[in-house]
Design a protein around this motif. Structure first.
Motif, PDB file in Angstrom:
ATOM      1  N   LEU A   1      74.611  -9.074 -24.715  1.00  0.00           N
ATOM      2  CA  LEU A   1      75.438  -8.448 -25.725  1.00  0.00           C
ATOM      3  C   LEU A   1      76.287  -9.481 -26.460  1.00  0.00           C
ATOM      4  CD1 LEU A   1      76.580  -5.969 -27.150  1.00  0.00           C
ATOM      5  CD2 LEU A   1      78.205  -5.707 -25.262  1.00  0.00           C
TER       6      LEU A   1
ATOM      7  N   TYR B   1      74.075 -11.318 -28.771  1.00  0.00           N
ATOM      8  CA  TYR B   1      73.783 -10.439 -29.912  1.00  0.00           C
ATOM      9  C   TYR B   1      74.978 -10.423 -30.882  1.00  0.00           C
ATOM     10  CZ  TYR B   1      72.965  -6.036 -32.452  1.00  0.00           C
ATOM     11  OH  TYR B   1      72.801  -5.087 -33.434  1.00  0.00           O
TER      12      TYR B   1
ATOM     13  N   THR C   1      72.739  -2.612 -26.829  1.00  0.00           N
ATOM     14  CA  THR C   1      73.581  -2.044 -27.878  1.00  0.00           C
ATOM     15  C   THR C   1      74.014  -0.616 -27.591  1.00  0.00           C
ATOM     16  OG1 THR C   1      71.674  -1.249 -29.140  1.00  0.00           O
ATOM     17  CG2 THR C   1      72.425  -3.505 -29.570  1.00  0.00           C
TER      18      THR C   1
ATOM     19  N   ALA D   1      67.706  -6.310 -30.731  1.00  0.00           N
ATOM     20  CA  ALA D   1      68.672  -6.952 -29.836  1.00  0.00           C
ATOM     21  C   ALA D   1      68.062  -8.157 -29.140  1.00  0.00           C
ATOM     22  CB  ALA D   1      69.175  -5.953 -28.805  1.00  0.00           C
TER      23      ALA D   1
END
Length: 629
Positions: free
Chosen positions: A5, A8, A230, A281
């Protein structure tokens, strides 16, 4: 999934950097890749005209070979006999329609038919553009091998067939055959378009081409599921990127190939039950990771040490020494500060230097620390990951660099001139101090990983590392002078991390080991000053240093006896050093003058006393002697 994450988010925060070329120190180019794109090492560059005719070709220099290319999920993970063409640039056996006609060998079906059909679908779609259509028109003519032969890139044998591997009977080896490893059919070809009227952007550097393929390929991504990164319903992928550490890296961070045999050990029936990650992602996180590694990662024996902030701002790494951190910052310490002996003053100035980094970060910024390595060629693992609040990270960094401190002279600038600095050594240099300058990369990367929690979490330095550096520093005759001086200052820094001494000579310190170290330093300087400048041999103090650390009383008697002729040679200066020895020795308690082995504190006393004597002006010692007379 937190590291994915954060990667990302890093991509999202730096989307304006996509496609922008940056350069490493060695001149190699890299960029933040667009999604649905990867890099390949190209060998041949072919230019076609806007009307779809051959214009020219050249063999690519290795410094310009890394090429950004569009890719599909299938092509990015193709292997063996599997036919999965890249959308535009690809190997000679894929892009040349006359490859088989010139004797090219294929394993099963002809790859070109798959390649040209896929290219045509893209070129003729609503997302195709003029450049793409020019290349498609040319390749449909099936004459690439013919044109490359005419251009002197490829060569035919006496039967008119393509020479796959060069033989000395044909003469000197041409550039392409020297560049390509193995058979010539693996030569990678990239295409661009030439115009006599205007300068066109190279296709692999053209943002319009990136957007064209991304939009075209997105319409094929329909299998939606919950993305664990996400938290949204998005098209899912089970094929994740490789080439993470370099263009030839086959290891993947995420993969699953247990659909037969163990079948996920009975826990799952399909891989996405363990984790489902969206195509977007996965692409963005992996591309951000590649970009960060190229930009600021440190790789030792394929182990990656990476520190980054999601906004892409520069953050000092735990692997660097104090000089690297402060010299890179606009608020760098002045030269007079770098040689300061006052720990408190250095701590204050170093904190100011780090404020230069910290002030560039957002209030809510976090610092990510990631260590990656692979046990096999196909699997890459996360060995360490921490996400820290920026205040905690910088506080721990300041604490490390202001407690594991000493004065170092082993650095050199761009002109190979020596640089002195006060502060903490780099983790790589700690490895060399503990295990020698010839320590393998495997040993170095292992020590760097062990030192990581000591720096970013405030843990104690492993005892075996300090002990190893201590023993090497106590044995100067076993190494070259530069290596010993470097080992000595680093060992002092590690020992000082626990003891908390100032580098400046502490004349009020009556610790037994510290005093013995001072005696050894005085004996070393005395004899060194008495020797001619042409004599480069080690002094008796240095020669007996290892024995002195183990049996200080017995060895000191031997060293002191050997000093008499040098004291006579120095005259009044010799008297000064003799009185200094008496002064230090008188501080030793009777019961402490024994053969109990010395601790690392003796190195601190040795270094501080030696530096104090060398810092005096050339006539200081004689002046002091005259005053005492």
């Amino acid at each position: 999934m937190s590291w994915l994450l954060n990667l990302y988010d890093t991509y999202q925060a730096n989307v304006d950097q996509v496609g922008k070329i940056e350069k490493k120190r060695n001149g190699q180019e890299f960029t933040l890749l667009p999604i649905s794109h990867t890099t390949q090492t190209a060998h041949i560059e072919v230019e076609v005209t806007e009307t779809g005719d051959f214009h020219s070709a050249r063999v690519i220099d290795k410094n310009d070979a890394i090429t950004l290319i569009p890719c599909t999920e299938e092509s990015s993970s193709r292997s063996g006999t599997k036919i999965a063409p890249y959308p535009l640039h690809d190997k000679l056996s894929y892009v040349a329609g006359d490859f088989v006609a010139y004797g090219g060998k294929i394993k099963k079906e002809e790859p070109f038919s798959y390649y040209i059909y896929q290219l045509g679908e893209w070129a003729n779609s609503e997302y195709g553009n003029a450049k793409l259509k020019s290349i498609y028109i040319y390749l449909k003519k099936k004459r690439l091998i013919h044109d490359l032969v005419e251009a002197g890139i490829l060569f035919l044998d006496e039967k008119g067939l393509l020479i796959e591997k060069w033989d000395s009977k044909y003469g000197n080896k041409p550039p392409l055959y020297s560049t390509v490893t193995g058979s010539i059919d693996s030569a990678f070809v990239r295409f661009t378009v030439y115009s006599p009227e205007k300068i066109l952007t190279k296709i692999w550097k053209d943002p319009e081409m990136y957007d064209s393929f991304i939009k075209y390929y997105n319409r094929y991504l329909k299998d939606q599921d919950l993305c664990y990164v996400t938290g949204e319903l998005l098209p899912i992928t089970e094929r994740h990127a490789n080439k993470i550490r370099n263009s030839g890296d086959k290891a993947k961070l995420i993969s699953a190939n247990d659909s037969s045999g163990f079948t996920y050990r009975g826990r799952f029936t399909e891989s996405r039950q363990a984790a489902s990650i969206s195509y977007e992602a996965s692409q963005k996180a992996h591309n951000a990771l590649k970009w960060l590694i190229n930009r600021q990662g440190k790789i030792i024996d394929n182990r990656v040490f990476l520190v980054w902030e999601n906004g892409g701002n520069e953050v000092p790494s735990f692997t660097e020494d104090s000089y690297d951190i402060t010299s890179l910052d606009p608020f760098a310490l002045g030269e007079e500060k770098k040689v300061s002996f006052t720990n408190q003053e250095f701590a204050r100035e170093f904190s100011k230097a780090l404020d230069g980094y910290k002030n560039n970060l957002l209030t809510e910024s976090n610092i990510n620390i990631l260590v990656l390595d692979s046990a096999t060629t196909g699997r890459l693992a996360v060995l360490y990951y921490r996400n820290l609040d920026k205040e905690i990270y910088f506080e721990n960094l300041v604490k490390w660099h202001t407690t594991c401190v000493w004065f170092h002279r082993y650095r050199k600038n761009e002109n190979n001139q020596p640089i002195s600095f006060f502060g903490a050594p780099a983790t790589k240099d700690i490895a060399f101090a503990a295990y020698g300058p010839n320590a393998s990369d495997k040993i170095v990367k292992g020590l760097m990983e062990r030192m990581l929690p000591c720096i970013v979490e405030g843990r104690k330095i492993p005892t075996d590392i300090v002990r190893s550096a201590f023993h090497r520093a106590s044995n100067p005759v076993a190494m070259e002078k530069w290596d010993w001086e470097k080992t000595l200052s680093i060992a002092c820094a590690l020992i000082n991390k626990e003891e908390g001494y100032n580098l400046a000579l502490d004349k009020e310190n009556n610790n037994r080991d510290y005093l013995f170290g001072r005696l050894l330093a005085i004996a070393d300087v005395l004899e060194r000053n008495a020797l001619d400048s042409s004599e480069n041999r080690a002094t008796n103090a240095i020669r007996y240093m290892n024995a002195f650390a183990q049996h200080p009383e017995r060895t000191w008697n031997t060293i002191q006896a050997s000093l008499q002729p040098y004291q006579v040679r120095l005259g009044k200066r010799g008297i000064y050093y003799s009185r200094l020895i008496d002064e230090v020795a008188s501080k030793l308690k009777f019961e402490d003058f024994n053969d109990r082995p010395l601790s690392g504190k003796y190195l601190l006393g040795f270094y501080s006393q030696r530096y104090d004597l060398y810092q005096k002006k050339g006539n200081d010692a004689s002046e002091s002697a005259e005053e005492q007379n």
